[in-house]
Design a protein around this motif. Structure first.
Motif, PDB file in Angstrom:
ATOM      1  N   LEU A   1       0.811  -1.325  -0.096  1.00 49.84           N
ATOM      2  CA  LEU A   1      -0.002  -0.087   0.065  1.00 49.84           C
ATOM      3  C   LEU A   1       0.844   1.393  -0.056  1.00 49.84           C
ATOM      4  N   ALA A   2       1.987   1.213   0.570  1.00 47.84           N
ATOM      5  CA  ALA A   2       2.907   2.421   0.526  1.00 47.84           C
ATOM      6  C   ALA A   2       3.736   2.529  -0.708  1.00 47.84           C
ATOM      7  N   GLY A   3       3.526   1.596  -1.675  1.00 46.48           N
ATOM      8  CA  GLY A   3       4.073   2.143  -3.035  1.00 46.48           C
ATOM      9  C   GLY A   3       5.361   0.934  -3.159  1.00 46.48           C
ATOM     10  N   LEU A   4       5.509   0.220  -2.367  1.00 50.58           N
ATOM     11  CA  LEU A   4       6.806  -0.830  -2.535  1.00 50.58           C
ATOM     12  C   LEU A   4       5.852  -2.209  -2.903  1.00 50.58           C
ATOM     13  N   GLU A   5       5.115  -2.292  -4.044  1.00 52.24           N
ATOM     14  CA  GLU A   5       4.462  -3.669  -4.133  1.00 52.24           C
ATOM     15  C   GLU A   5       5.132  -4.781  -4.179  1.00 52.24           C
ATOM     16  N   VAL A   6       4.662  -5.837  -3.281  1.00 57.87           N
ATOM     17  CA  VAL A   6       5.232  -6.987  -3.189  1.00 57.87           C
ATOM     18  C   VAL A   6       4.611  -8.123  -4.399  1.00 57.87           C
ATOM     19  N   ALA A   7       5.407  -7.993  -5.393  1.00 57.89           N
ATOM     20  CA  ALA A   7       4.837  -8.620  -6.651  1.00 57.89           C
ATOM     21  C   ALA A   7       5.112 -10.140  -6.306  1.00 57.89           C
ATOM     22  N   GLY A   8       5.876 -10.715  -5.399  1.00 57.80           N
ATOM     23  CA  GLY A   8       6.038 -12.091  -5.198  1.00 57.80           C
ATOM     24  C   GLY A   8       6.382 -12.379  -4.021  1.00 57.80           C
ATOM     25  N   VAL A   9       6.190 -13.760  -3.367  1.00 57.09           N
ATOM     26  CA  VAL A   9       7.038 -14.051  -2.110  1.00 57.09           C
ATOM     27  C   VAL A   9       7.408 -15.484  -2.567  1.00 57.09           C
TER      28      VAL A   9
ATOM     29  N   PRO B   1       7.270 -22.887   6.393  1.00 57.12           N
ATOM     30  CA  PRO B   1       6.089 -22.812   5.768  1.00 57.12           C
ATOM     31  C   PRO B   1       5.470 -21.457   5.596  1.00 57.12           C
ATOM     32  N   ALA B   2       4.184 -21.333   4.946  1.00 61.05           N
ATOM     33  CA  ALA B   2       3.737 -19.988   4.769  1.00 61.05           C
ATOM     34  C   ALA B   2       3.001 -19.396   5.874  1.00 61.05           C
ATOM     35  N   PRO B   3       3.845 -18.200   5.959  1.00 58.43           N
ATOM     36  CA  PRO B   3       3.022 -17.412   7.552  1.00 58.43           C
ATOM     37  C   PRO B   3       1.611 -17.205   7.160  1.00 58.43           C
ATOM     38  N   GLU B   4       1.085 -17.082   8.362  1.00 58.25           N
ATOM     39  CA  GLU B   4      -0.388 -17.147   8.276  1.00 58.25           C
ATOM     40  C   GLU B   4      -1.006 -15.798   7.684  1.00 58.25           C
ATOM     41  N   GLY B   5      -1.933 -16.210   7.093  1.00 52.29           N
ATOM     42  CA  GLY B   5      -2.657 -14.840   6.303  1.00 52.29           C
ATOM     43  C   GLY B   5      -1.983 -14.540   5.140  1.00 52.29           C
ATOM     44  N   LEU B   6      -1.044 -15.063   4.809  1.00 48.07           N
ATOM     45  CA  LEU B   6      -0.207 -14.565   3.456  1.00 48.07           C
ATOM     46  C   LEU B   6      -0.770 -15.631   2.234  1.00 48.07           C
ATOM     47  N   LEU B   7      -1.377 -14.740   1.316  1.00 44.70           N
ATOM     48  CA  LEU B   7      -1.619 -15.237   0.018  1.00 44.70           C
ATOM     49  C   LEU B   7      -0.256 -15.446  -0.700  1.00 44.70           C
ATOM     50  N   VAL B   8       0.077 -16.697  -0.997  1.00 42.11           N
ATOM     51  CA  VAL B   8       1.309 -16.887  -1.868  1.00 42.11           C
ATOM     52  C   VAL B   8       1.112 -17.645  -2.961  1.00 42.11           C
ATOM     53  N   ARG B   9       1.365 -17.188  -3.974  1.00 43.98           N
ATOM     54  CA  ARG B   9       1.133 -17.838  -5.149  1.00 43.98           C
ATOM     55  C   ARG B   9       2.580 -18.316  -5.741  1.00 43.98           C
ATOM     56  N   ASP B  10       2.836 -19.385  -5.949  1.00 41.51           N
ATOM     57  CA  ASP B  10       4.145 -19.759  -6.406  1.00 41.51           C
ATOM     58  C   ASP B  10       3.911 -20.861  -7.267  1.00 41.51           C
ATOM     59  N   ASP B  11       4.342 -20.787  -8.436  1.00 42.09           N
ATOM     60  CA  ASP B  11       4.048 -21.912  -9.532  1.00 42.09           C
ATOM     61  C   ASP B  11       4.740 -23.167  -9.297  1.00 42.09           C
ATOM     62  N   SER B  12       6.188 -23.050  -8.486  1.00 40.29           N
ATOM     63  CA  SER B  12       6.784 -24.532  -8.484  1.00 40.29           C
ATOM     64  C   SER B  12       6.374 -24.832  -6.980  1.00 40.29           C
ATOM     65  N   PRO B  13       6.533 -26.054  -6.859  1.00 42.21           N
ATOM     66  CA  PRO B  13       6.399 -26.357  -5.449  1.00 42.21           C
ATOM     67  C   PRO B  13       7.635 -26.056  -4.588  1.00 42.21           C
TER      68      PRO B  13
ATOM     69  N   ASP C   1       9.790 -10.268  -3.511  1.00 42.14           N
ATOM     70  CA  ASP C   1      10.136  -9.779  -4.639  1.00 42.14           C
ATOM     71  C   ASP C   1       9.170  -8.222  -4.833  1.00 42.14           C
ATOM     72  N   ILE C   2      10.034  -7.178  -4.531  1.00 38.37           N
ATOM     73  CA  ILE C   2       9.612  -5.909  -4.649  1.00 38.37           C
ATOM     74  C   ILE C   2       9.797  -5.206  -5.769  1.00 38.37           C
ATOM     75  N   ASP C   3       8.463  -4.896  -6.625  1.00 37.81           N
ATOM     76  CA  ASP C   3       8.618  -3.724  -7.400  1.00 37.81           C
ATOM     77  C   ASP C   3       9.003  -2.315  -7.048  1.00 37.81           C
ATOM     78  N   VAL C   4      10.072  -1.922  -7.451  1.00 36.88           N
ATOM     79  CA  VAL C   4      10.565  -0.707  -7.118  1.00 36.88           C
ATOM     80  C   VAL C   4      10.036   0.369  -8.221  1.00 36.88           C
ATOM     81  N   LEU C   5       9.290   1.458  -7.663  1.00 34.81           N
ATOM     82  CA  LEU C   5       8.872   2.491  -8.841  1.00 34.81           C
ATOM     83  C   LEU C   5       9.972   3.409  -9.044  1.00 34.81           C
ATOM     84  N   PRO C   6       9.931   3.792 -10.284  1.00 31.44           N
ATOM     85  CA  PRO C   6      11.034   4.841 -10.628  1.00 31.44           C
ATOM     86  C   PRO C   6      11.383   5.910  -9.620  1.00 31.44           C
ATOM     87  N   ASN C   7      10.551   6.588  -8.850  1.00 30.81           N
ATOM     88  CA  ASN C   7      10.619   7.601  -7.922  1.00 30.81           C
ATOM     89  C   ASN C   7      11.414   6.996  -6.515  1.00 30.81           C
TER      90      ASN C   7
END
Lengths: 828, 339
Positions: free
Chosen positions: A27-35, A41-53, A183-189
């Protein structure tokens, strides 16, 4: 930017659950595009979409172990028996690891006990598999030593993982190196967040935690004159420093450092390169290491004189990747007396590269103009972690901490002795001060942020804040930020994103509604769409990009086009001048699977104008129809007739009638792309609005239409819509009965029907309400070269019941006129 | 003669009349010119004067009874005949209907009209501007000087005329509309085609539509932006949708935000459409950058505004669960006819 949480925790205490942290960052602009989960194990409440096991390292079953003995498998040449200690009794298992050999002892490895779930090292794509005791060539094996691939760390499966010597035996691997990688998408600014410290600072501000910068030492400087540095143009390079570290032993960097680099997406090379990369990831300041001895050699045993300057015409540099780069003054280089030794901020030169033989390292830490670096990286298509950061801007103040931190690591991890730093810093940027009236926060965000909250947020981000008068803050920008360029608006954004957009209420505009305007061009365009849809046509929308060749038959030779300098494909290389060509393309592709269609498109064409930079963009309307008039039906007795000229003309007439434009005139069309005898141009007043008819059969092949008859139309929509009146008159429904009479006249073939109708109307005057041609006859009863036209006439008066006598009189007048002016004869 | 017997016989025979023909014959037999009732009436003259009134009355009664009964029988016969013909005329209603030549708007036009209609209700009017643009309007006046890093966000088609390009977004329309309307307040949407230098794949196109919104006035804030977008999302995607705002970056807005909506498939639980996040990105937005306001002629110290931009093709893909953006301009009737 890949951020391992284990590493991040070194700089900031994370006091919220991981899922919450990820949400706050996003929400603060550091979009976590992947985990990515590494052994945990996946921490509670975290939606992790990982294509490989990803395997979860069981804390009781996947452990650090020490090799006690390696023996040959008695019955297999390629297999070994390895005995390890993981804190309990020694345990023997079979392995095929290629990086163990008979007699090995003492290596720290990872052992997985029976029941643990790991990746199947051989399955492709990888699958999870539970380890079960098996007999391998007669020997029971109920555990295994693991490869990085089996552990789900990397694809490396040439051998097993060998950990550092001081890895604690018996420790669960999950505790030792289990991790969560964001994996954080860093904005140009937000280029400042292309670093662990940058991200940590944000985490601290967002979660009310504290940033702990890594410690580093300053060094007592020696007086040794080891190098000189100079900058030719301070705008291109505001700061350049060179630090000498002597007596470095080049070798592998420690396991923890290699692991962090790999998680962050970099390949470990050797301790010298790894340290520069590590510090770059930590601070966001790219570094470069030269072999100092090679520089001295080039300077004929003198201290090297380093100059940052634009390349001279004709200079060349062989870069680290072995490529020879031809340089121009566009490219900023690091040079010594002999010429360029590095492409500034982008890549080092091969001649001065650090090798396994290097003893003395000259470490560069510098700041460069981002525009210059971007240009260089782009010309040579060299996009590295360094050029990525430099091309977004690195603050010159980062030079010192990064150089000192790296020097410290050289001393700790490579046995180096830090001699000192020389630097040129011609123009330190002045401190940036912004005056922030708190009322501006309300004006932009629509909420009042209390002064306390404003203070807290800005201070957490290391701004210095003083309240100069009530409600007005003086804010000094910290020396790692280059993005605060417009003052107040930039600060308001910082406040909004750290305070949290989720905390803003949603309101509707209070502002008075601006003056409302009618958008007549749009309204009429949509009206045309609706009329054509009502007529049964399907709308299509095509690429505005095409080729000259495709539409040449329609627009003629030697016309100017808006041409792309960088088309993605030659098929889409100019902006179209014909919408009809587009619709014909749609028709051709659909006719592969349907036998008929009725299409239209409304779109722009792009017409270059002499002496003007930008083209004219008028709208055109194009129609294409072909195939049977009606769809076949189960009770049809005959195949339906094919669409012809008059089907299309019917639609054209309907369109014009519904638009209420003045009466149109139809004449044979002259367009070369139309059938010369079966096409018409449409004129309203003096303007040629468009033309339609059969596509010239000679063009069927060009447009891929086979041998069918294709009906086409193209209209200049701007001209057409200009004819649409603001209002049109509505006639009352007649109260008095009409009188219907039919007449048939015989006349020369050459007299067009429209002319006959016009004369009928002229003769009929006000009492003639409707004229409808209902039959055209040619045949044996008529003389050669003659035709008979039959019209249904409706006579009606608006104010009285018309008598038969009155009607007959008008009809007589009409017939007389036709006889007189057109040589017609009333047919019996 | 026994009139009662006559009446009973007639009624009995009437009852046996199964069609109009039989009824007609019956009518002739009893009520016609030579019918029994008619004859019985004529016979009145043969009676003594004193008996006549009673006899006449009786015959008339019989006649009226028979007439009424005949009328009823006729109705019955008609009804029966209608019922018979209705049965005989029955169709196989499962046979297909006669096909109508149906016209249809392109799905892009349909969605664009929905979007425009929603914003029209909110007071936003349509403003369109050119597609072949100059670098100045597409980039520089939007706070992106040459070599600005943000230009990397838009892969651009350049034309062979230096400084002339295909607009990469509808945002240059902001400059056009501001310069045209300044100093009036503005509330417009800017729909139109944009172009990007991209490989054409199932997820990226070289040509696509955008709808940009722009509101400028002396009292316009971020909370208004949030409310406007929320109103839009709820109108288009359903009243229960929630939106989420996160910080983002665009050179022409400050602050800049990205707007997500809870996933229309899973409602936030995580699914393949939202890539497990529970959220779908629907638009970028922000408060108009002071530099852009100034370039449009508005004094940023007095005026503020918001802007947002969305992709109708992406929205269509979300609404219909489409996976291939290339279908929009391929104009395959098998695709278009489904909307």
């Amino acid at each position: 930017m890949k951020v391992p949480l284990r590493w991040l925790r070194e700089y900031v205490e994370i006091n919220v659950p991981v899922a919450k942290l990820i949400e706050r960052l996003t929400l603060a602009g550091l979009e976590v595009a992947g985990v990515r989960l590494v052994g945990v194990p996946a921490p509670e409440g975290l939606l992790v979409r990982d294509d490989s096991p990803r395997p979860v390292w069981d804390r009781d079953k996947v452990l650090i172990a020490e090799v006690l003995e390696v023996k040959k498998h008695p019955d297999a040449d390629r297999l070994l028996l390895v005995t390890v200690n993981y804190g309990k009794q020694p345990h023997q298992m079979v392995t095929g690891a290629t990086n163990l050999k008979v007699g090995d002892k003492g290596q720290k490895v990872v052992v997985a006990l029976s029941g643990s779930v790991l990746l199947d090292g051989y399955a492709d794509p990888p699958v999870l598999k539970q380890l079960k005791p098996t007999r391998i060539r007669g020997i029971l094996s109920d555990a295994m030593v693991c490869s990085a691939r089996e552990l789900g760390i990397s694809d490396e499966h040439e051998g097993i993982i060998i950990l550092e010597d001081d890895a604690p035996v018996g420790m669960p691997l999950a505790d030792f190196m289990g991790d969560i990688l964001l994996d954080i998408d860093v904005l140009p600014n937000m280029a400042r967040c292309l670093s662990l410290i940058g991200v940590s600072r944000e985490v601290a501000a967002l979660t009310d935690s504290t940033l702990k910068a890594p410690p580093y030492r300053s060094f007592a400087l020696s007086a040794e004159p080891f190098a000189e540095v100079a900058i030719e143009d301070a705008r291109l390079c505001p700061r350049y420093s060179a630090t000498l570290i002597r007596s470095v032993t080049v070798g592998a960097s420690p396991g923890w450092m290699q692991r962090r680099l790999m998680l962050a997406g970099m390949r470990p090379i050797n301790n010298v390169v790894d340290i520069t990369n590590y510090v770059m990831l930590e601070w966001g300041q790219p570094l470069h290491a030269f072999d100092h001895d090679l520089l001295v050699q080039r300077a004929r045993r003198a201290p090297p004189a380093i100059l940052v300057r634009p390349a001279r015409i004709g200079e060349r540099l062989v870069t680290l990747d072995g490529q020879t780069r031809a340089l121009t003054p566009e490219h900023l280089v690091i040079a010594d007396g002999q010429g360029p030794i590095a492409l500034a901020g982008v890549m080092g030169g091969a001649d001065t590269e650090v090798t396994s033989a290097t003893r003395n390292v000259l470490l560069e830490a510098a700041a460069f103009d981002f525009v210059s670096i971007r240009r260089t990286a782009r010309t040579f298509d060299l996009h590295s972690e360094a050029s990525l950061r430099f091309s977004r801007g690195v603050h010159p103040e980062l030079v010192s901490p990064a150089a000192l931190r790296a020097a410290d690591l050289f001393a700790q991890l490579a046995g180096g002795k830090v001699i000192g730093t020389v630097e040129s810093y011609p123009a330190p940027p002045p401190p940036q001060v912004v005056t922030l009236p708190l009322s501006e926060v309300r004006r932009s965000l629509g909420i009042d942020l209390p002064a306390d909250e404003v203070n807290r947020i800005l201070r957490a981000l290391e701004f210095t804040v003083t309240e100069t008068q009530p409600g007005v803050l003086q804010v000094v920008v910290p020396p790692h930020r280059l993005d605060i360029q417009h003052g107040v608006a930039d600060l308001v954004e910082e406040l909004a994103r750290v305070h949290g957009y989720d905390r803003l209420p949603a309101t509707l505009l209070r502002e008075q509604l601006p003056r409302q305007r009618t958008n007549r061009p749009l309204v009429l365009e949509e009206r045309v769409r609706d009329i054509l849809v009502t007529c049964g046509l399907q709308e299509v929308m095509n690429y505005a990009l095409t080729t000259v060749e495709r539409e040449a038959p329609l627009v003629g030779p030697n016309v100017e086009y808006v041409r792309l300098a960088n088309p993605v494909t030659v098929e889409r290389s100019v902006m179209r001048r014909s919408v009809l060509a587009s619709v014909l393309e749609s028709a051709a592709s659909n006719l592969r699977h349907v036998n008929g269609l009725r299409l239209f498109e409304i779109g722009f064409v792009y017409l270059p104008r002499p002496g003007q930079k930008l083209p004219d963009e008028p709208r055109r309307l194009a129609l294409v129809m072909t195939g049977p008039r009606y769809a076949e039906f189960w009770d049809s007795t005959a195949k339906p007739a094919m669409l012809d000229f008059f089907d299309l003309k019917g639609i054209v007439e309907a369109l014009l009638a519904e638009l209420h434009v003045p009466a149109a005139e139809y004449r044979l069309a002259k367009a070369s792309w139309l059938h010369p005898g079966r096409s018409a141009e449409v004129r309203i007043g003096d303007d040629l609005i468009g033309c339609f008819g059969h596509l010239h059969p000679g063009l069927n092949e060009h447009f891929g239409l086979g041998r069918r008859e294709v009906l086409v139309a193209e209209f200049d929509l701007e001209l057409l819509l200009a004819k649409v009146p603001e209002r049109h008159a509505i006639e009352p429904i007649p109260e008095f009965p009409p009188i219907r009479q039919d007449i048939a006249v015989v006349l020369d073939e050459s007299v067009p029907a429209a002319q006959v109708e016009a004369e009928i109307r002229a003769g009929g005057g006000e009492l003639l309400r409707h004229v409808r041609l209902f039959d055209v006859y040619r045949g044996p009863n008529l003389p050669e070269g003659k035709k008979s036209l039959a019209f249904a006439l409706t006579f009606q008066a608006l104010d009285r019941t018309l008598t038969d006598k009155e009607a007959a009189k008008v009809q007589q007048k009409i017939v007389g006129r036709l006889e007189r002016l057109l040589g017609a004869k009333l047919r019996a | 003669m026994d009139l009662n017997e006559l009446q009973q016989r007639a009624l009995k025979e009437l009852e046996a009349c199964a069609d109009e023909l039989a009824l007609h014959a019956w009518n002739g037999r009893y009520l016609g010119k030579t019918g029994e009732v008619t004859l019985a009436l004529k016979r009145i003259g043969e009676l003594p004067a004193a008996d006549r009134p009673a006899y006449g009355q009786k015959v008339n009664q019989v006649k009226q009874t028979l007439l009424a009964a005949a009328e009823q029988q006729e109705r019955k016969i008609r009804e029966a005949e209608l019922a018979r013909s209705l049965t005989a005329e029955a169709l196989d209603v499962t046979l297909p209907g006669r096909p109508v030549q149906r016209g249809r708007l392109h799905v892009a036009t349909q969605i664009m009209r929905r979007i425009i209609a929603i914003f029209a209700d909110l007071g936003f009017q349509v403003y369109r501007s050119r597609e072949v643009e100059d670098d100045l309007t597409n980039f520089e006046l939007l706070n992106m000087p040459p070599h600005h890093p943000a230009r990397d966000m838009w892969d651009t088609f350049h034309t062979t005329t230096p400084g002339v390009l295909l607009r990469t977004h509808t945002s240059p329309g902001q400059i056009h509309v501001m310069r045209e309307l300044c100093p009036e307040p503005i509330r417009v949407i800017l729909p139109g085609m944009c172009y990007r230098y991209e490989q054409i794949t199932t997820r990226s196109e070289i040509m696509f539509q955008q709808v940009e919104g722009l509101a400028i006035g002396t009292d316009i804030t971020m909370t208004d932006l949030k409310g406007t977008i929320q109103a839009f999302a709820q109108r288009l995607f359903g009243e229960n949708r929630t939106v989420r705002i996160r910080s983002s970056y665009f050179p022409f807005t400050e602050p800049s935000i990205e707007v997500d909506m809870d996933c229309i498939v899973c409602g936030g639980q995580g699914c393949s459409l939202c890539k497990g996040t529970g959220w779908l990105e629907i638009m970028g937005a922000g408060m108009v950058h002071p530099v852009v306001l100034r370039n449009g002629g508005y004094d940023p110290a007095r005026f503020s505004g918001f802007a947002f931009g969305m992709g109708p093709q992406r929205i269509t893909m979300l609404l219909y669960g489409l996976k291939d953006i290339r279908q929009f301009w391929a104009n395959d009737l098998r695709f278009l006819e489904q909307f």
